[in-house]
Write a protein that holds these residues in place. Structure first.
Motif, PDB file in Angstrom:
ATOM      1  N   ALA A 133     -50.306 -29.662   4.544  1.00 46.87           N
ATOM      2  CA  ALA A 133     -50.488 -30.744   5.513  1.00 46.87           C
ATOM      3  C   ALA A 133     -51.023 -30.262   6.843  1.00 46.87           C
ATOM      4  CB  ALA A 133     -49.154 -31.467   5.724  1.00 46.87           C
ATOM      5  N   THR A 134     -50.983 -28.950   7.099  1.00 47.78           N
ATOM      6  CA  THR A 134     -51.484 -28.418   8.370  1.00 47.78           C
ATOM      7  C   THR A 134     -53.005 -28.408   8.423  1.00 47.78           C
ATOM      8  OG1 THR A 134     -51.348 -26.176   7.474  1.00 47.78           O
ATOM      9  CG2 THR A 134     -49.449 -26.986   8.704  1.00 47.78           C
ATOM     10  N   ASN A 135     -53.664 -28.653   7.295  1.00 55.23           N
ATOM     11  CA  ASN A 135     -55.125 -28.686   7.258  1.00 55.23           C
ATOM     12  C   ASN A 135     -55.626 -30.076   7.624  1.00 55.23           C
ATOM     13  OD1 ASN A 135     -55.958 -25.959   5.795  1.00 55.23           O
ATOM     14  ND2 ASN A 135     -54.096 -26.722   4.828  1.00 55.23           N
ATOM     15  N   ASP A 136     -56.891 -30.145   7.949  1.00 51.91           N
ATOM     16  CA  ASP A 136     -57.490 -31.427   8.324  1.00 51.91           C
ATOM     17  C   ASP A 136     -58.062 -32.135   7.100  1.00 51.91           C
ATOM     18  OD1 ASP A 136     -59.489 -29.652   7.803  1.00 51.91           O
ATOM     19  OD2 ASP A 136     -60.706 -30.164   9.567  1.00 51.91           O
ATOM     20  N   LYS A 137     -57.449 -31.919   5.938  1.00 58.65           N
ATOM     21  CA  LYS A 137     -57.954 -32.505   4.698  1.00 58.65           C
ATOM     22  C   LYS A 137     -56.906 -33.428   4.094  1.00 58.65           C
ATOM     23  CE  LYS A 137     -60.984 -28.614   3.479  1.00 58.65           C
ATOM     24  NZ  LYS A 137     -60.887 -28.003   4.808  1.00 58.65           N
ATOM     25  N   THR A 138     -57.365 -34.387   3.321  1.00 60.46           N
ATOM     26  CA  THR A 138     -56.461 -35.280   2.599  1.00 60.46           C
ATOM     27  C   THR A 138     -55.859 -34.529   1.416  1.00 60.46           C
ATOM     28  OG1 THR A 138     -57.821 -37.190   3.197  1.00 60.46           O
ATOM     29  CG2 THR A 138     -56.292 -37.467   1.359  1.00 60.46           C
ATOM     30  N   VAL A 139     -54.525 -34.618   1.277  1.00 60.65           N
ATOM     31  CA  VAL A 139     -53.835 -33.918   0.195  1.00 60.65           C
ATOM     32  C   VAL A 139     -53.435 -34.923  -0.887  1.00 60.65           C
ATOM     33  CG1 VAL A 139     -51.860 -32.494  -0.453  1.00 60.65           C
ATOM     34  CG2 VAL A 139     -52.968 -32.169   1.780  1.00 60.65           C
ATOM     35  N   VAL A 140     -53.913 -34.690  -2.099  1.00 61.24           N
ATOM     36  CA  VAL A 140     -53.547 -35.503  -3.258  1.00 61.24           C
ATOM     37  C   VAL A 140     -52.790 -34.602  -4.218  1.00 61.24           C
ATOM     38  CG1 VAL A 140     -54.408 -36.898  -5.169  1.00 61.24           C
ATOM     39  CG2 VAL A 140     -55.621 -36.907  -2.983  1.00 61.24           C
ATOM     40  N   HIS A 141     -51.635 -35.054  -4.712  1.00 60.73           N
ATOM     41  CA  HIS A 141     -50.854 -34.131  -5.548  1.00 60.73           C
ATOM     42  C   HIS A 141     -50.400 -34.765  -6.857  1.00 60.73           C
ATOM     43  CE1 HIS A 141     -46.541 -35.344  -5.572  1.00 60.73           C
ATOM     44  NE2 HIS A 141     -46.863 -36.002  -4.476  1.00 60.73           N
ATOM     45  N   ASN A 142     -50.196 -33.894  -7.845  1.00 61.10           N
ATOM     46  CA  ASN A 142     -49.631 -34.269  -9.139  1.00 61.10           C
ATOM     47  C   ASN A 142     -48.566 -33.224  -9.491  1.00 61.10           C
ATOM     48  OD1 ASN A 142     -49.202 -35.532 -11.599  1.00 61.10           O
ATOM     49  ND2 ASN A 142     -50.852 -34.409 -12.615  1.00 61.10           N
ATOM     50  N   LEU A 143     -47.643 -32.998  -8.571  1.00 57.85           N
ATOM     51  CA  LEU A 143     -46.564 -32.026  -8.757  1.00 57.85           C
ATOM     52  C   LEU A 143     -45.372 -32.686  -9.444  1.00 57.85           C
ATOM     53  CD1 LEU A 143     -46.667 -30.325  -5.245  1.00 57.85           C
ATOM     54  CD2 LEU A 143     -47.233 -29.212  -7.403  1.00 57.85           C
ATOM     55  N   SER A 144     -44.647 -31.920 -10.250  1.00 58.00           N
ATOM     56  CA  SER A 144     -43.448 -32.435 -10.897  1.00 58.00           C
ATOM     57  C   SER A 144     -42.313 -31.440 -10.743  1.00 58.00           C
ATOM     58  CB  SER A 144     -43.709 -32.708 -12.385  1.00 58.00           C
ATOM     59  OG  SER A 144     -44.083 -31.527 -13.050  1.00 58.00           O
ATOM     60  N   VAL A 145     -41.084 -31.916 -10.960  1.00 53.24           N
ATOM     61  CA  VAL A 145     -39.876 -31.110 -10.785  1.00 53.24           C
ATOM     62  C   VAL A 145     -39.184 -30.928 -12.128  1.00 53.24           C
ATOM     63  CG1 VAL A 145     -37.584 -31.055  -9.739  1.00 53.24           C
ATOM     64  CG2 VAL A 145     -39.544 -31.829  -8.397  1.00 53.24           C
ATOM     65  N   ASN A 146     -38.749 -29.693 -12.396  1.00 56.96           N
ATOM     66  CA  ASN A 146     -37.988 -29.395 -13.606  1.00 56.96           C
ATOM     67  C   ASN A 146     -36.931 -28.356 -13.244  1.00 56.96           C
ATOM     68  OD1 ASN A 146     -36.976 -28.545 -16.111  1.00 56.96           O
ATOM     69  ND2 ASN A 146     -38.924 -28.906 -17.135  1.00 56.96           N
ATOM     70  N   GLU A 147     -35.671 -28.736 -13.307  1.00 54.01           N
ATOM     71  CA  GLU A 147     -34.598 -27.843 -12.876  1.00 54.01           C
ATOM     72  C   GLU A 147     -34.429 -26.630 -13.788  1.00 54.01           C
ATOM     73  OE1 GLU A 147     -31.069 -30.131 -12.456  1.00 54.01           O
ATOM     74  OE2 GLU A 147     -31.763 -31.204 -10.675  1.00 54.01           O
ATOM     75  N   LEU A 148     -35.010 -26.672 -15.004  1.00 51.44           N
ATOM     76  CA  LEU A 148     -34.929 -25.524 -15.910  1.00 51.44           C
ATOM     77  C   LEU A 148     -35.856 -24.388 -15.473  1.00 51.44           C
ATOM     78  CD1 LEU A 148     -34.836 -27.355 -19.363  1.00 51.44           C
ATOM     79  CD2 LEU A 148     -32.911 -26.432 -18.060  1.00 51.44           C
ATOM     80  N   ILE A 149     -36.785 -24.712 -14.568  1.00 51.17           N
ATOM     81  CA  ILE A 149     -37.719 -23.714 -14.065  1.00 51.17           C
ATOM     82  C   ILE A 149     -37.056 -22.911 -12.958  1.00 51.17           C
ATOM     83  CG2 ILE A 149     -39.900 -23.428 -12.812  1.00 51.17           C
ATOM     84  CD1 ILE A 149     -40.962 -25.819 -14.281  1.00 51.17           C
ATOM     85  N   SER A 150     -37.344 -21.633 -12.900  1.00 51.33           N
ATOM     86  CA  SER A 150     -36.757 -20.798 -11.854  1.00 51.33           C
ATOM     87  C   SER A 150     -37.334 -21.152 -10.488  1.00 51.33           C
ATOM     88  CB  SER A 150     -37.016 -19.320 -12.153  1.00 51.33           C
ATOM     89  OG  SER A 150     -38.410 -19.075 -12.250  1.00 51.33           O
ATOM     90  N   ALA A 151     -36.548 -20.898  -9.452  1.00 51.47           N
ATOM     91  CA  ALA A 151     -36.997 -21.174  -8.088  1.00 51.47           C
ATOM     92  C   ALA A 151     -38.135 -20.233  -7.713  1.00 51.47           C
ATOM     93  CB  ALA A 151     -35.836 -21.004  -7.118  1.00 51.47           C
ATOM     94  N   SER A 152     -38.983 -20.671  -6.771  1.00 44.74           N
ATOM     95  CA  SER A 152     -40.154 -19.870  -6.393  1.00 44.74           C
ATOM     96  C   SER A 152     -40.446 -20.023  -4.909  1.00 44.74           C
ATOM     97  CB  SER A 152     -41.380 -20.313  -7.199  1.00 44.74           C
ATOM     98  OG  SER A 152     -41.730 -21.643  -6.852  1.00 44.74           O
ATOM     99  N   ASP A 153     -41.326 -19.137  -4.426  1.00 44.74           N
ATOM    100  CA  ASP A 153     -41.751 -19.185  -3.017  1.00 44.74           C
ATOM    101  C   ASP A 153     -43.191 -19.683  -2.906  1.00 44.74           C
ATOM    102  OD1 ASP A 153     -39.335 -18.090  -2.100  1.00 44.74           O
ATOM    103  OD2 ASP A 153     -40.020 -16.073  -2.568  1.00 44.74           O
TER     104      ASP A 153
END
Length: 247
Positions: A133-153
């Motif tokens: 969001a810090t960029n001057d561009k429009t952000v479109v996303h298709n992200l999903s959440v799955n608790e079985l996946i390990s945490a990440s940075d």
């Protein structure tokens, strides 16, 4: 006389019992050898058989995948003189390992960043979107959440990558399983090397950089085969003597 008859009957019964026992033992050994050969040929070593005192009804047990169990039962069906197969084989539960992944495409022409991927939690998803969001561009996303996946940075990774990817036009960047895959166009080899050097310095011993960048020059239209219509040469005429003005 009666005692003699009883004695002979006892001997016959004993001999018959020994015959039956010996015959059953031989049958059990043959069945065990046959089953073991079938399992060895199929390279299945997680199944045990028990034929002792089982006659032609052996027990098979072990823990295998559903596919391997079906394969074993199919191979043993109608084989080895088995009249009945006692099935105590358990199905092994296979847990599929899921990995987080992130892909973002940067369209500098239309000023759009398209983000897709799968992460561990909603907070990780929000952090990733905030990093773009810090960029001057429009952000479109298709992200999903799955608790079985390990945490990440991945939010931090995306911020660092964005700061290093200024030279990539129409960038397509994927982070997955310890790799950063770079796709897109760069103007020349110098800018390509600068981008790779920045990323290698940031992610030393942490991520593997997969370079699939292409030079812009590869996508220029070829002009050697183009033909141009030349303008006709002007017709030169001698100067009109009547127009000469004497000095």
């Amino acid at each position: 006389m009666r005692k003699v008859v009883l004695f002979f009957l006892l001997i016959l019964a004993t001999l018959f019992s020994i015959y039956i026992l010996t015959n059953d033992t031989n049958t059990e050994k043959k069945i065990a050898q046959c089953i073991n050969k079938i399992l060895d040929d199929a390279k299945i070593d997680a199944i045990d058989i028990d034929t002792k005192d089982r006659g032609s009804s052996p027990i098979i047990k072990g823990i295998v995948s559903k596919q391997h169990k079906a394969k074993v039962l199919s191979l043993l069906k109608g084989q080895c003189g088995i009249t009945e197969l006692q099935d105590f084989v358990e199905i092994k539960t296979i847990t599929k390992v899921l990995h987080p992944w992130l892909n973002f495409k940067i369209d500098n022409v239309n000023n759009i960043i398209t983000v897709s991927g799968q992460v561990h939690s909603q907070s990780e998803l929000d952090d990733i979107l905030t990093s773009f969001a810090t960029n001057d561009k429009t952000v479109v996303h298709n992200l999903s959440v799955n608790e079985l996946i390990s945490a990440s940075d991945y939010a931090i990774y995306s911020t660092l990558i964005m700061a290093s990817a200024d030279n990539i036009q129409l960038a397509d960047i994927t982070i997955n399983k310890g790799e950063i895959i770079l796709k897109g166009l760069v103007r020349d080899k110098i800018r390509e090397r600068e981008t790779l050097l920045k990323l290698q310095q940031i992610f030393t011993d942490e991520m593997t950089i997969i370079n699939q960048l292409e030079l812009v020059v590869k996508h220029r239209r070829e002009i050697e085969g183009l033909k141009f219509d030349l303008a006709p040469m002007p017709i030169l005429q001698p100067p009109n003597k009547t127009n000469n003005i004497p000095l």
